[in-house]
Structure formats: C-alpha cells, structure tokens
Design a protein around this motif. Sequence first.
Motif, PDB file in Angstrom:
ATOM      1  N   TYR A 192      70.583  -7.134 -21.218  1.00 38.40           N
ATOM      2  CA  TYR A 192      71.367  -8.147 -21.923  1.00 38.40           C
ATOM      3  C   TYR A 192      71.154  -7.884 -23.411  1.00 38.40           C
ATOM      4  O   TYR A 192      70.017  -7.860 -23.893  1.00 38.40           O
ATOM      5  CB  TYR A 192      70.878  -9.539 -21.531  1.00 38.40           C
ATOM      6  CG  TYR A 192      71.350 -10.651 -22.453  1.00 38.40           C
ATOM      7  CD1 TYR A 192      72.680 -11.095 -22.412  1.00 38.40           C
ATOM      8  CD2 TYR A 192      70.459 -11.274 -23.322  1.00 38.40           C
ATOM      9  CE1 TYR A 192      73.104 -12.111 -23.248  1.00 38.40           C
ATOM     10  CE2 TYR A 192      70.876 -12.297 -24.159  1.00 38.40           C
ATOM     11  CZ  TYR A 192      72.210 -12.715 -24.114  1.00 38.40           C
ATOM     12  OH  TYR A 192      72.630 -13.733 -24.933  1.00 38.40           O
ATOM     13  N   CYS A 236      77.387 -14.789 -25.840  1.00 37.58           N
ATOM     14  CA  CYS A 236      77.024 -15.396 -24.556  1.00 37.58           C
ATOM     15  C   CYS A 236      77.487 -16.835 -24.544  1.00 37.58           C
ATOM     16  O   CYS A 236      77.102 -17.633 -25.405  1.00 37.58           O
ATOM     17  CB  CYS A 236      75.527 -15.334 -24.322  1.00 37.58           C
ATOM     18  SG  CYS A 236      75.025 -16.215 -22.834  1.00 37.58           S
ATOM     19  N   VAL A 237      78.327 -17.167 -23.534  1.00 37.53           N
ATOM     20  CA  VAL A 237      78.873 -18.521 -23.473  1.00 37.53           C
ATOM     21  C   VAL A 237      78.070 -19.420 -22.541  1.00 37.53           C
ATOM     22  O   VAL A 237      78.524 -20.483 -22.147  1.00 37.53           O
ATOM     23  CB  VAL A 237      80.370 -18.496 -23.062  1.00 37.53           C
ATOM     24  CG1 VAL A 237      81.190 -17.800 -24.129  1.00 37.53           C
ATOM     25  CG2 VAL A 237      80.555 -17.837 -21.698  1.00 37.53           C
ATOM     26  N   SER A 238      76.860 -18.955 -22.183  1.00 37.69           N
ATOM     27  CA  SER A 238      75.955 -19.756 -21.350  1.00 37.69           C
ATOM     28  C   SER A 238      76.587 -20.200 -20.038  1.00 37.69           C
ATOM     29  O   SER A 238      76.304 -21.289 -19.549  1.00 37.69           O
ATOM     30  CB  SER A 238      75.465 -20.997 -22.114  1.00 37.69           C
ATOM     31  OG  SER A 238      74.522 -20.622 -23.072  1.00 37.69           O
ATOM     32  N   CYS A 239      77.438 -19.343 -19.460  1.00 44.41           N
ATOM     33  CA  CYS A 239      78.102 -19.730 -18.218  1.00 44.41           C
ATOM     34  C   CYS A 239      77.219 -19.505 -17.004  1.00 44.41           C
ATOM     35  O   CYS A 239      77.417 -20.057 -15.947  1.00 44.41           O
ATOM     36  CB  CYS A 239      79.398 -18.944 -18.053  1.00 44.41           C
ATOM     37  SG  CYS A 239      79.105 -17.180 -17.857  1.00 44.41           S
ATOM     38  N   ARG A 240      76.237 -18.622 -17.136  1.00 41.08           N
ATOM     39  CA  ARG A 240      75.295 -18.239 -16.067  1.00 41.08           C
ATOM     40  C   ARG A 240      75.974 -17.567 -14.880  1.00 41.08           C
ATOM     41  O   ARG A 240      75.471 -17.591 -13.765  1.00 41.08           O
ATOM     42  CB  ARG A 240      74.466 -19.429 -15.588  1.00 41.08           C
ATOM     43  CG  ARG A 240      73.581 -19.961 -16.704  1.00 41.08           C
ATOM     44  CD  ARG A 240      72.637 -21.034 -16.240  1.00 41.08           C
ATOM     45  NE  ARG A 240      72.052 -21.663 -17.405  1.00 41.08           N
ATOM     46  CZ  ARG A 240      72.616 -22.694 -18.022  1.00 41.08           C
ATOM     47  NH1 ARG A 240      73.727 -23.221 -17.566  1.00 41.08           N
ATOM     48  NH2 ARG A 240      72.051 -23.201 -19.086  1.00 41.08           N
ATOM     49  N   CYS A 277      76.047 -14.533 -14.657  1.00 40.25           N
ATOM     50  CA  CYS A 277      75.096 -13.444 -14.353  1.00 40.25           C
ATOM     51  C   CYS A 277      74.015 -13.916 -13.403  1.00 40.25           C
ATOM     52  O   CYS A 277      73.595 -13.185 -12.502  1.00 40.25           O
ATOM     53  CB  CYS A 277      74.494 -12.886 -15.647  1.00 40.25           C
ATOM     54  SG  CYS A 277      73.795 -14.130 -16.734  1.00 40.25           S
ATOM     55  N   ILE A 327      83.646 -12.383 -17.382  1.00 38.71           N
ATOM     56  CA  ILE A 327      83.650 -13.536 -18.289  1.00 38.71           C
ATOM     57  C   ILE A 327      84.137 -13.120 -19.677  1.00 38.71           C
ATOM     58  O   ILE A 327      84.978 -13.770 -20.292  1.00 38.71           O
ATOM     59  CB  ILE A 327      82.225 -14.141 -18.394  1.00 38.71           C
ATOM     60  CG1 ILE A 327      81.729 -14.613 -17.027  1.00 38.71           C
ATOM     61  CG2 ILE A 327      82.184 -15.278 -19.423  1.00 38.71           C
ATOM     62  CD1 ILE A 327      82.528 -15.733 -16.403  1.00 38.71           C
ATOM     63  N   MET A 328      83.633 -11.956 -20.127  1.00 35.00           N
ATOM     64  CA  MET A 328      84.005 -11.499 -21.469  1.00 35.00           C
ATOM     65  C   MET A 328      85.508 -11.296 -21.572  1.00 35.00           C
ATOM     66  O   MET A 328      86.127 -11.594 -22.590  1.00 35.00           O
ATOM     67  CB  MET A 328      83.259 -10.197 -21.818  1.00 35.00           C
ATOM     68  CG  MET A 328      81.784 -10.383 -22.091  1.00 35.00           C
ATOM     69  SD  MET A 328      81.431 -11.482 -23.475  1.00 35.00           S
ATOM     70  CE  MET A 328      80.710 -12.872 -22.634  1.00 35.00           C
ATOM     71  N   LEU A 368      78.443  -7.008 -22.759  1.00 38.45           N
ATOM     72  CA  LEU A 368      77.370  -7.836 -23.306  1.00 38.45           C
ATOM     73  C   LEU A 368      76.099  -7.564 -22.482  1.00 38.45           C
ATOM     74  O   LEU A 368      74.994  -7.480 -22.998  1.00 38.45           O
ATOM     75  CB  LEU A 368      77.754  -9.315 -23.248  1.00 38.45           C
ATOM     76  CG  LEU A 368      76.680 -10.322 -23.627  1.00 38.45           C
ATOM     77  CD1 LEU A 368      76.124 -10.051 -25.012  1.00 38.45           C
ATOM     78  CD2 LEU A 368      77.210 -11.746 -23.536  1.00 38.45           C
ATOM     79  N   ILE A 369      76.324  -7.441 -21.169  1.00 36.31           N
ATOM     80  CA  ILE A 369      75.254  -6.903 -20.322  1.00 36.31           C
ATOM     81  C   ILE A 369      75.720  -5.500 -19.951  1.00 36.31           C
ATOM     82  O   ILE A 369      76.856  -5.327 -19.511  1.00 36.31           O
ATOM     83  CB  ILE A 369      75.056  -7.740 -19.045  1.00 36.31           C
ATOM     84  CG1 ILE A 369      74.772  -9.206 -19.406  1.00 36.31           C
ATOM     85  CG2 ILE A 369      73.917  -7.166 -18.206  1.00 36.31           C
ATOM     86  CD1 ILE A 369      74.666 -10.117 -18.205  1.00 36.31           C
TER      87      ILE A 369
HETATM   88  S1  SF4 Z   1      77.458 -14.028 -17.650  1.00 35.99           S
HETATM   89 FE1  SF4 Z   1      77.415 -13.259 -19.733  1.00 35.99          FE
HETATM   90  S2  SF4 Z   1      78.192 -15.004 -20.896  1.00 35.99           S
HETATM   91 FE2  SF4 Z   1      77.635 -15.812 -18.926  1.00 35.99          FE
HETATM   92  S3  SF4 Z   1      75.533 -16.514 -19.221  1.00 35.99           S
HETATM   93 FE3  SF4 Z   1      75.389 -14.432 -18.437  1.00 35.99          FE
HETATM   94  S4  SF4 Z   1      75.254 -13.203 -20.309  1.00 35.99           S
HETATM   95 FE4  SF4 Z   1      75.981 -15.186 -20.944  1.00 35.99          FE
END
Ligand code: SF4
Lengths: 289, 496
Positions: free
Chosen positions: B259, B282-286, B288, B319-320, B329-330
């Motif tokens: 990440y 990162c939109v903190s959507c989790r 991942c 998500i991106m 992003l990851i």
């Molecule tokens: S999927 Fe990507 S955007 Fe969403 S929480 Fe994980 S790192 Fe952040």
Amino acid sequence: MSDKEIDETTGVETTGHSWDDIRELNNPLPRWWLIVWYISIVWAIGYWVVMPSWPGISGYLKGTRNHSERANVEVAVAELDAQRADATRRLLTAPNMQAIENDPDLQAFALAAGESLFGDNCATCHGAGGQGFKGYPNLNDDDWLWGGKLEDIRQTIRYGIRSDHAEAHLSLMQAYGAGGLLPRETVDDLVHYVRSLSGQEHDEAAAMRAAPVFQVQCVQCHGAEGKGDQSQGAPNLTDPIWLYGGDAMTIRETLWNGRGGVMPTWEGRLSEEEILALAVYVHSLGGGE
Amino acid sequence: MSVTDPAPSSELSGGVVRHEVEAVNAAGTRTLYKAREPIYPKRVKGAFRNLKWIIMALTLGVYYITPWIRWPRGPGEPDQAVLADFAGRRFYFFFIEIWPDQLYFLTGVLIIAALSLFLATALFGRIWCGYSCPQTVWTDLYVWVERKIEGDRNARMKLAKAPWTADKIRKRVSKHVIWILIGMATGGAWILYFHDAPSLARDFFRGDAPFTSYFFFALLTLTTYIFAGSMREQVCTYMCPWPRIQAALTDEETLEVTYKVDRGEPRGAHKKGDTWDGRGDCVSCRACVISCPMGIDIRDGAQLECINCALCIDACDDIMKKVGRPTGLIAYDTDANIARRQAGEKPTVKLLRPRTILYGSVLAFVCALMIYGLSTQATMVVNVLRDRTPPFILMSDGSIRNAYTVKIVNRENYTRDLKITVEGPDGMVVGAVGEKAEGATVTLDAPGDTVRSVRIFATMPPGAAHGASIPVIVRVLDPDTGEEVLNPTVFMAGRE
Ligand code: SF4
Ligand code: SF4
C-alpha cells in the motif's frame, strides 16, 4: 494494564523480555492450538491403556492390545524362515554339494547365509576374513589339513577336529622329546631335516643324520617325501605354509611337545542347512578346490 | 480514523460503499486464547484474480493428471512417467531413473527448489505463497465452492448468523460434501504417484490396495478438508515456517504487495465534488480488507499474515477507477520506492542486487551440476573392494594371491556379459568361484537392473611379485556396448 508494555508498531503487548533490545510480542495463542494440546493429553492417556506403558515392580502394564516387540520379532523371524523355506529345502535336497555351487541363485543364498554364520561362529578363531592365526589355519589358502573339497569341509565343520564327537577327525602329533620317544640330539637333528624339506636354511650334516629317523618315526603320517596326508590331517612339510610356524624354534617346539589343536563339533549347534551354507562359504574363501 | 463514517454511500464519489470491518490482526483487546475470527473474503475481479485462476488450473491439472501419463520404458519396467516405486527402490521421472545410490539427485532437486524459492522471494516477495502454495491453491478452490453454494461475502455472513432452516442445512451439507469429494480426489491422486496408477485405482475400489494406500488416501483427504475448509489462514499464520523465514530473504528493494502510504495518506471518505488536493487517494472504503483471504489490512504495512496474493490490488484498482483516480494505490512496489517518492526522487526497480545475484549464481551452479550429472549418468557402476583380512595369501606353491570383491550395478534392464580384467604385472592369473576365466580375465554375466557381487582372485607366480603394494587396475568391460569402467587398486605381494 498500566504495567504492560505495548509495542509501538504492532500495538501488541510484549512479554517484557528483551534481548539486545529486541522484545518479544505476546501474541495470543490460537484457541484451536490449545484444543489440540488437550486432545493430545487425552490421546496419551488412551495410549497408556492400549499400549504397554508404565513399569511395575515385577513386570509392566501390558496394555489392552498386548503389544510386544519381542513377539513381533519372533513373528518376523518365523516369516523370514518361511520365505527362506524354499531355498533351504533346495539346499538340503541338492544331489551333491557341487550342485549348490553350480546353481547361481542357490550359491548366492548359501554364500550370504554362510558369511553371516561365519562371522557369528567361526571368526573368533579363524579371524573375520578367515585369515587364521598361529594354530588356527588360514582358510583362504590352498593348503588344507583335512581336505579342501566341499564335502571335506562339511565333514570337518560337522564333526570337528579332536572334538568330543565320535566321528571327529583324530590324530596326534606325538611329543617326541617330552614324551621320551627320541633323545634330545635326534630331535635337534630332525629340526634341520624338516627345514630341508621346504628348502629352508638348515645344517646339511644334521639333516643327513636325521633322515633315517624321519623315515621310521614320521613317515606314517607325513609320507616319505613329507608331503603330508589329508586323511590323517598331517600337514605338508614341503610347502611354505605353516600352522604354527616354520622357523627352527617353532619346529623344535612342535617336535618336542607335540601338537593337537581342537576344533569343536558344530553338529547340534548349527542346523544341517547352516553347515551346508558354511561349507560353501568357506570353500569360496579358498578359491574352491 | 473511525470505523463508522456518517456519510451515506450515495454522497461518496463513485458510489463507493464503505465497509465496517477490522483486520483480524488489528491491535486491540485480546484474550489469552484467541478463537479464530471467521473471514468472508469478497469476490474480486481483475488481472491478478485472472492470473490466479490460470495458475490454479495449471497446478491442480498437473497434480491430478501426472500419475496417469504413460512413458514406455521397455519390458519389465513400469510405464508410468512419474513414479516413486518404494518396493522396487526406484524413482522414475520421465526419462530419468534414480536408484537408491543416486539419492543425491533428489537432494539436488530439493536444493534447487529451496534456492529457487530464495531467489523468487528476494525478487518478488511471497509469490510462492500467493500463487502456487498448495495451501493457497486448495483454499482458493474451497472458497470458490463456498461462494458458488452460499453466495458472496454478505450472503455468507448472513447465512452464518441465520437459524438452521432447511435451506441452510441444504447449503451447508452440499458444501461440505463437495469439499470432502475434492479432498478424496486429492488423497486419491497422491497415492497414485507411488504405484502403477491404473492397477492401483482398480485395486483401490476392489479393496485390494495396500494398507498404506488407504492410509495416505484417508490422511490427505482429511488434511485437505480441514486445512482448506476450516483452518485456511491459520495454517499460514501459525503452522507454516515459511512466513518466518521469508523475512530474512526480502529487503527494501523486494517487490511486494504494498500500500503506497505516500500516495494514500491522509486517507478519508471522499464526497462527490470534493477536491483531491491536500489529501491522499485512499477513500477508506476497506474494499481491500474485505477481499483479503487472510482478513488483514494491507494498509498496516508488510506483515507476517500477508501471503501476497495480490487480491487487494484488484479490489483497490476497482475502487480507484470508480473514484477516477489512477490505479495502483496498492501494487507490487518496494519500501525503497516509497522512501524515494517521499524524498521527491524517481522510483526504480532494482532486480540485480548482491542478494539476488548470489542466490541466482548458486542456483545456476547447482542446476549445471545436476544437468552434468544426469547427462553423464553411467549405465554400469563398479565398486572394487580389496580384501583386507588377510591382505594377501601365501599359497602352498609359494605364489601370492589377493582377493577383491567386485560389485557391479547394471542399470540396463537386460543381462550383460562382462569381462573383468586385472591389469597388473605379467604372469598374473585371475579367477572367480564358478566363473569362466582365462589368463587375467574373468567372464561373467550381470543380470539386468540388479547389483552383481563377485569375488575375484588374482594370483602371482612364486617370486614374480615383490614389494608391499603393486598398483593394478580392475577393468570391467561390456564388449557389446564398449562401455568400460576402470578401478585402480593395488596388489599386495607380501612384506618384503
Ligand atoms: S481499497 Fe484502496 S481505497 Fe479502499 S481502503 Fe483499501 S487502500 Fe483505501
Ligand atoms: S493483504 Fe492483500 S496481498 Fe496480502 S493476503 Fe491480503 S489480499 Fe492478499
């Protein structure tokens, strides 16, 4: 909680142990691991019940399965005998011993069995490779006291030499000096005569003096030319092989005190097929006469 | 950062759904003996997921089909391409046949496997764990079955909480039945590697197969079912030594599923129309976290539990795209690159490093040794042991004899007529019990696929040999193929 140290990176509490500033995390043990541990305790108790376990004063807890390694070995040995039964039968029913040597499979079986039997029973006196020692013949050469044919070797093993068996090979080298059979000077002369037979250094005059004595006293066993007689176990005096030694000292000792080495009878101690296998093995050592 | 966020997903950019989930290894209050936290990995789509499907099909295909491949070797020899024949003490691998005295080849294979693993790990992190480890492959297969029957993450979570209705029983029973069937296929394929596959398969169903076959069938069925069905990530985290070892093999230049903190932080929900300036991607959507089969949060950094399966890459890329930011992003990245970007430098990938060069060259060396060894494999191996008790024998005519035990391994499957010659001083005569001999040569036959042991006698006439030891050569020749083996040894002629 205040006395617990928390690791910054992981947020996990540490055990407080520190080696060169490396600290140990106190991660929780998974519950299933604990359960496996309890299961193994239960398993262990079950094991005590089923298998032999605790020692007692006069014996041990045998377990419900009555498991015994000793009994297993006996079964395994019996199985081995059963597996060998065919080869053993063929050994015993071979028309003659030469037939054993002519059959490569049977020969291999006899050689393998003979080798291990030799190590267990014969090596003590004859040496691990049958090389012999003073008074114990070398089995690798072609000089045989009682004969080196397969059947001869088998006879010797079965009955022994001067053993307590009724059929044993018997014969004795007399104590010519100690027994008062010959005067001292004659014995001394005979030493030179015997050495002359194998072409060793000797006093010609002494040998000449002893020649007629040899023809009277020794000829019955060792023959007129000193070539020996396998039917009486009389060694050949003309070759370079000596059971006790061919130097003047040893020959004089032999003449003075006589000789009579003993080989035990193996009948009864070894089975018939074991004696056969041993004979084939010993025969192979000597290159097969 | 709070777990719950007030903003409804309709207001979030890309309509991203935010999940209330915590990584299973998150720091927090922990009991002494922690129960396994159930993980319901969500289905993901993407490049890495596709790659994993392909690798799964390949590895499982190879595993299940290999024992059935035939490879004719001639009469009397098994025609199975890959076979570990314990009873016959042989190992067959296509054109390679390994005898017990060549077990070093297996050692070599194991060393090559270990070094390849070292090299791959130093370059790309735990790609073994993520793509090809049986634990990962079978778990992936079991999760796929589970998803087909019980549905995706939310449906499975609901079903777990639901009361035991007929529908739930039906779903659970069919899932476990299929799992057990897969386990049986796995155990069944395993035992085929140790016996002739078609005949073992027939004996197996008739009840005539050896006990060990049934035992290992049952054992592998059970371990497959338990490890891939209910243990899953527990095997990787608590039972497998590899996660511990790999930390010593990777460094800051190793490409690992990463990440990119430098790009993602500060994280937070992103509402439609909001600016991206001054905040991370990162939109903190989790997404991942919920797609992770290990149930962890990659944003916590490299961690023991992460098997580098790359599924979080696919999840985050998705998500991106939705929020209109660049993917990756990851991604496979290195710690060093994060540092480089933070320092305003260009990221680079350094595959050639002292560590990888070392692993690579040792690997190449061992491979070359193996290829050399296999290609120069002799079909006849000869061992000559001179008798030491006695070292020499004095014969009655004064000649001197030495005895040698000659062991001949005939790796061909037919009987070969061989000539054993002792090359030494003139006048030497050689013989062997029960074999034809002429001068210094003994002729004998060595049956196929066996070790023939024969004791030969070399004799020098009286007075012809002098000195403690005379060098001689025991030459074993196959006149038909011209193959010959020379064994230097000595002839002992006495003490003078
Ligand atoms: S999927 Fe990507 S955007 Fe969403 S929480 Fe994980 S790192 Fe952040
Ligand atoms: S964090 Fe990502 S790469 Fe690691 S195990 Fe989870 S999904 Fe796989």
